[in-house]
Scaffold this motif. Structure first.
Motif, short mmCIF file in Angstrom:
data_model
loop_
_atom_site.label_atom_id
_atom_site.label_comp_id
_atom_site.label_asym_id
_atom_site.label_seq_id
_atom_site.Cartn_x
_atom_site.Cartn_y
_atom_site.Cartn_z
N ARG A 231 0.81 -1.23 0.00
CA ARG A 231 0.00 0.00 0.00
C ARG A 231 0.84 1.27 0.00
NH1 ARG A 231 -5.81 -0.37 -0.34
NH2 ARG A 231 -6.31 -2.54 0.12
N THR A 232 1.97 1.26 0.72
CA THR A 232 2.85 2.42 0.75
C THR A 232 3.92 2.26 -0.32
OG1 THR A 232 2.51 2.68 3.14
CG2 THR A 232 4.42 3.80 2.17
N ARG A 233 3.94 3.18 -1.25
CA ARG A 233 4.86 3.05 -2.39
C ARG A 233 6.31 3.16 -1.95
NH1 ARG A 233 6.55 6.57 -6.85
NH2 ARG A 233 5.68 8.35 -5.71
N ARG A 234 7.12 2.23 -2.45
CA ARG A 234 8.55 2.22 -2.15
C ARG A 234 9.32 1.94 -3.43
NH1 ARG A 234 9.98 -2.20 0.84
NH2 ARG A 234 11.54 -1.19 2.16
N ARG A 235 10.39 2.67 -3.64
CA ARG A 235 11.27 2.41 -4.78
C ARG A 235 12.67 2.88 -4.40
NH1 ARG A 235 9.44 3.42 -10.99
NH2 ARG A 235 10.30 1.41 -11.67
N PHE A 236 13.59 1.94 -4.28
CA PHE A 236 14.93 2.31 -3.83
C PHE A 236 15.96 1.27 -4.24
CE2 PHE A 236 13.27 -0.31 -0.34
CZ PHE A 236 14.33 -1.19 -0.14
N ILE A 237 17.22 1.69 -4.17
CA ILE A 237 18.35 0.78 -4.28
C ILE A 237 19.33 1.15 -3.18
CG2 ILE A 237 19.40 2.22 -6.08
CD1 ILE A 237 20.74 -0.35 -7.13
N GLU A 238 19.83 0.15 -2.46
CA GLU A 238 20.81 0.34 -1.40
C GLU A 238 22.02 -0.54 -1.68
OE1 GLU A 238 18.04 0.95 2.54
OE2 GLU A 238 18.28 -1.09 1.77
N ALA A 239 23.20 -0.01 -1.46
CA ALA A 239 24.43 -0.79 -1.61
C ALA A 239 25.22 -0.71 -0.32
CB ALA A 239 25.26 -0.27 -2.78
N PHE A 240 25.75 -1.84 0.10
CA PHE A 240 26.49 -1.93 1.35
C PHE A 240 27.94 -2.32 1.05
CE2 PHE A 240 22.06 -2.81 1.96
CZ PHE A 240 21.71 -2.08 3.08
N GLY A 241 28.88 -1.46 1.48
CA GLY A 241 30.28 -1.69 1.20
C GLY A 241 31.12 -1.72 2.46
N HIS A 242 32.42 -1.94 2.28
CA HIS A 242 33.33 -2.05 3.42
C HIS A 242 33.57 -0.70 4.09
CE1 HIS A 242 34.09 -6.23 2.70
NE2 HIS A 242 34.51 -6.01 1.47
N TRP A 248 19.62 5.21 -2.82
CA TRP A 248 18.82 6.13 -3.62
C TRP A 248 17.36 5.81 -3.38
CZ3 TRP A 248 16.65 4.96 -8.94
CH2 TRP A 248 15.89 6.04 -9.43
N ASP A 249 16.61 6.77 -2.87
CA ASP A 249 15.18 6.63 -2.63
C ASP A 249 14.46 7.43 -3.71
OD1 ASP A 249 12.49 6.98 -1.73
OD2 ASP A 249 13.12 6.54 0.32
N ALA A 250 13.84 6.73 -4.65
CA ALA A 250 13.21 7.39 -5.78
C ALA A 250 11.87 8.02 -5.43
CB ALA A 250 13.03 6.40 -6.93
N VAL A 251 11.32 7.68 -4.27
CA VAL A 251 10.08 8.29 -3.81
C VAL A 251 10.37 9.59 -3.06
CG1 VAL A 251 8.02 7.99 -2.38
CG2 VAL A 251 8.90 6.06 -3.73
N GLU A 252 11.35 9.54 -2.17
CA GLU A 252 11.73 10.72 -1.39
C GLU A 252 12.70 11.62 -2.14
OE1 GLU A 252 10.38 11.57 1.46
OE2 GLU A 252 9.14 9.75 1.47
N ASN A 253 13.24 11.13 -3.28
CA ASN A 253 14.19 11.89 -4.09
C ASN A 253 15.44 12.27 -3.31
OD1 ASN A 253 12.83 12.02 -6.64
ND2 ASN A 253 11.39 13.48 -5.75
N THR A 254 16.02 11.26 -2.65
CA THR A 254 17.25 11.48 -1.90
C THR A 254 18.28 10.42 -2.24
OG1 THR A 254 16.42 10.15 -0.03
CG2 THR A 254 16.07 12.54 0.08
N VAL A 266 23.25 13.65 2.92
CA VAL A 266 21.97 13.50 2.24
C VAL A 266 21.91 14.47 1.07
CG1 VAL A 266 19.47 13.57 2.44
CG2 VAL A 266 20.84 12.81 4.39
N ASN A 267 21.71 13.92 -0.12
CA ASN A 267 21.58 14.73 -1.33
C ASN A 267 20.12 14.70 -1.77
OD1 ASN A 267 24.68 14.97 -2.39
ND2 ASN A 267 24.32 13.00 -1.43
N HIS A 268 19.53 15.85 -1.99
CA HIS A 268 18.15 15.92 -2.48
C HIS A 268 18.18 16.10 -4.00
CE1 HIS A 268 16.34 16.14 1.54
NE2 HIS A 268 17.42 16.84 1.86
N VAL A 269 17.75 15.05 -4.71
CA VAL A 269 17.85 15.05 -6.17
C VAL A 269 16.53 14.58 -6.76
CG1 VAL A 269 19.23 14.34 -8.15
CG2 VAL A 269 20.26 14.34 -5.87
N GLY A 270 15.72 15.52 -7.19
CA GLY A 270 14.43 15.19 -7.78
C GLY A 270 14.48 15.19 -9.30
N CYS A 271 13.41 14.74 -9.89
CA CYS A 271 13.34 14.71 -11.35
C CYS A 271 11.89 14.55 -11.79
CB CYS A 271 14.17 13.56 -11.90
SG CYS A 271 14.34 13.55 -13.70
N GLU A 272 11.58 15.13 -12.92
CA GLU A 272 10.23 15.02 -13.49
C GLU A 272 10.27 13.96 -14.58
OE1 GLU A 272 6.85 15.56 -15.85
OE2 GLU A 272 8.79 16.25 -16.58
N ARG A 273 9.26 13.11 -14.61
CA ARG A 273 9.26 11.96 -15.50
C ARG A 273 9.46 12.34 -16.96
NH1 ARG A 273 4.20 7.69 -15.85
NH2 ARG A 273 5.15 6.16 -17.26
#
Length: 331
Positions: A231-242, A248-254, A266-273
């Motif tokens: 029900r709550t929209r989520r779209r993201f990719i997370e990478a875990f390194g040493h 990147w949270d595509a819903v919150e644009n961060t 925290v970088n705020h990076v939005g975009c219009e489709r």
């Protein structure tokens, strides 16, 4: 002189492409609806709309294929033979079987063919890619795209959309963006393990959820969750390194980077489709002119690999075992 560009298929995504093309100077978009009665309807709305035969007579430079997924290969082949450079909406085809013939048509006619995975043009994903090196060697990646299908379009019954059809819909095909950009960023796996859930609870015959796991050449694991059930929209990719982690949270644009030293950026990076789709099409035109290939543009090979991965995921879900991703060239 304006370049004629066809948009073949005038559903929701086709209409968005028409809107985007209409705003590009030097482009003359022509709508080619799948149903003949739509020609008059679109003309009344102010669009230039023609049958495919009449549209091809205009000698178009390029075309966007936005028809039903099951028609993509057939429609693209015809356009390539008439000299069009072609952008095919994702996914490239329902399965990888037979797509090699389309690559042959493109090569024989010396035309460019690409796949419409426009999220690669999102500045948030670009920022994620730029900052990825800050977390050191990556050992795990988590990808998710989750939403509730019945709420996608308030005036459309989801049970009668392409997403509901088992032969050409479902989350694996529909949300192939995530598979595309994960393999673009981290490399291609050889095998995949998957569990798919049919959408009985939504009244659809296609897969409503998919959980995928694979390993990339660097040794990192990639876990992907796609579903129509949340029900709550989520779209993201997370990478875990040493040296930390990045998301990147595509819903919150961060884009958030957490370092092993305890700092958080925290970088705020939005975009219009529409802007992503515009850049994507301009990249196709640049490639057609022989300019440097924009690596954000999903190539035919990359689009074909993504659906071959989906084929292997369906096989894995059925067999209960990890399955090899077949080379689409041999399909």
């Amino acid at each position: 002189m304006s370049l004629v560009v066809l948009v073949v298929g005038t559903g929701s995504i086709g209409m968005r492409h028409l809107q985007v093309l209409s705003e590009i100077e030097g482009i003359q978009p022509v709508a080619v609806p799948a149903r003949a009665e739509r020609v008059d309807e679109l003309s009344a709305q102010g669009y230039r709309a023609l049958s495919l035969e009449d549209a091809l007579a205009l000698q178009p430079t390029a075309a966007i294929v936005a028809t039903d997924t099951g028609r993509h290969v057939h429609d693209a082949a015809r356009l390539l033979r008439h000299g069009c450079h072609v952008l095919i909406e994702k996914p490239l085809a329902p399965t990888a079987t037979g797509v090699a013939r389309l690559a042959e048509v493109a090569a024989a006619n010396e035309r460019t063919i690409a796949v419409g995975c426009y999220l690669r043009f999102h500045p948030g994903l670009r920022r994620f890619k730029e900052l990825l090196g800050e977390i050191g060697a990556v050992h795990h990646v988590s990808v998710a795209c989750q939403s509730y299908l019945p709420e996608w379009r308030s005036n459309v019954d989801h049970r009668y959309t392409y997403a509901a059809r088992a032969d050409e819909g479902g989350v694996l095909r529909d949300l192939v963006h995530e598979i595309d950009y994960a393999t673009w960023l981290f490399g291609r796996p050889q095998r995949v393990s998957a569990m798919l859930t049919v959408g009985d609870s939504l009244g659809i015959a296609s897969d409503a959820a998919a959980d995928l796991l694979w390993r990339v050449p660097s040794g990192a694991t990639v876990a992907t969750r796609l579903d129509y059930l949340t029900r709550t929209r989520r779209r993201f990719i997370e990478a875990f390194g040493h040296e930390g982690e990045i998301a990147w949270d595509a819903v919150e644009n961060t884009v958030t980077v957490k370092s092993s030293r305890g700092t958080t950026q925290v970088n705020h990076v939005g975009c219009e489709r529409n802007s992503m789709m515009r850049e994507q099409f301009l990249a196709l035109l640049a490639c057609a002119r022989g300019e440097t290939y924009d690596r954000r543009l999903t190539s035919f090979d990359e689009g074909a690999f993504a659906i071959a991965l989906c084929d292997a995921a369906r096989a894995s879900s059925a067999s209960g075992a990890m399955e090899t991703i077949r080379d689409w060239r041999n399909g």
